[in-house]
Design a protein around this motif. Sequence first.
Motif, PDB file in Angstrom:
ATOM      1  N   HIS A  75      35.271  45.442  41.697  1.00  0.00           N
ATOM      2  CA  HIS A  75      36.389  45.062  39.965  1.00  0.00           C
ATOM      3  C   HIS A  75      35.780  45.837  38.770  1.00  0.00           C
ATOM      4  CE1 HIS A  75      35.148  40.279  41.351  1.00  0.00           C
ATOM      5  NE2 HIS A  75      36.074  40.532  40.752  1.00  0.00           N
ATOM      6  N   TRP A  76      34.191  46.636  39.440  1.00  0.00           N
ATOM      7  CA  TRP A  76      34.127  47.759  37.955  1.00  0.00           C
ATOM      8  C   TRP A  76      35.324  48.975  38.584  1.00  0.00           C
ATOM      9  CZ3 TRP A  76      31.696  46.798  33.332  1.00  0.00           C
ATOM     10  CH2 TRP A  76      30.781  45.608  33.838  1.00  0.00           C
ATOM     11  N   LEU A  93      30.702  40.031  39.327  1.00  0.00           N
ATOM     12  CA  LEU A  93      31.245  41.375  39.590  1.00  0.00           C
ATOM     13  C   LEU A  93      30.663  41.446  40.731  1.00  0.00           C
ATOM     14  CD1 LEU A  93      32.060  42.089  35.408  1.00  0.00           C
ATOM     15  CD2 LEU A  93      33.733  41.006  36.890  1.00  0.00           C
TER      16      LEU A  93
END
Length: 78
Positions: free
Chosen positions: A8-9, A4
């Motif tokens: 994405h975070w 990730l």
Amino acid sequence: MGGLSIWHWLVVGIVILLLFGKGRFSDMMGDVAKGLKSFKKGLADDEDSNSAKPASRIESQPAAEKQAQQVAEEQKHG
């Protein structure tokens, strides 16, 4: 692939803020903090009450010995 990235975070964080809102999220964190404080207080109270119990048992032992002596004397006389 498979890992990730920061993007994405970032998207996950934005979705969480949109779902819960800024005010709700801070309220939930405040409630969690209150729960932890009361849990710690409960543990401390439990430790205090446990440390007091053995002292009362020790104090009651001489009374039990005195009662046993009285029963023994009654058996001798009776």
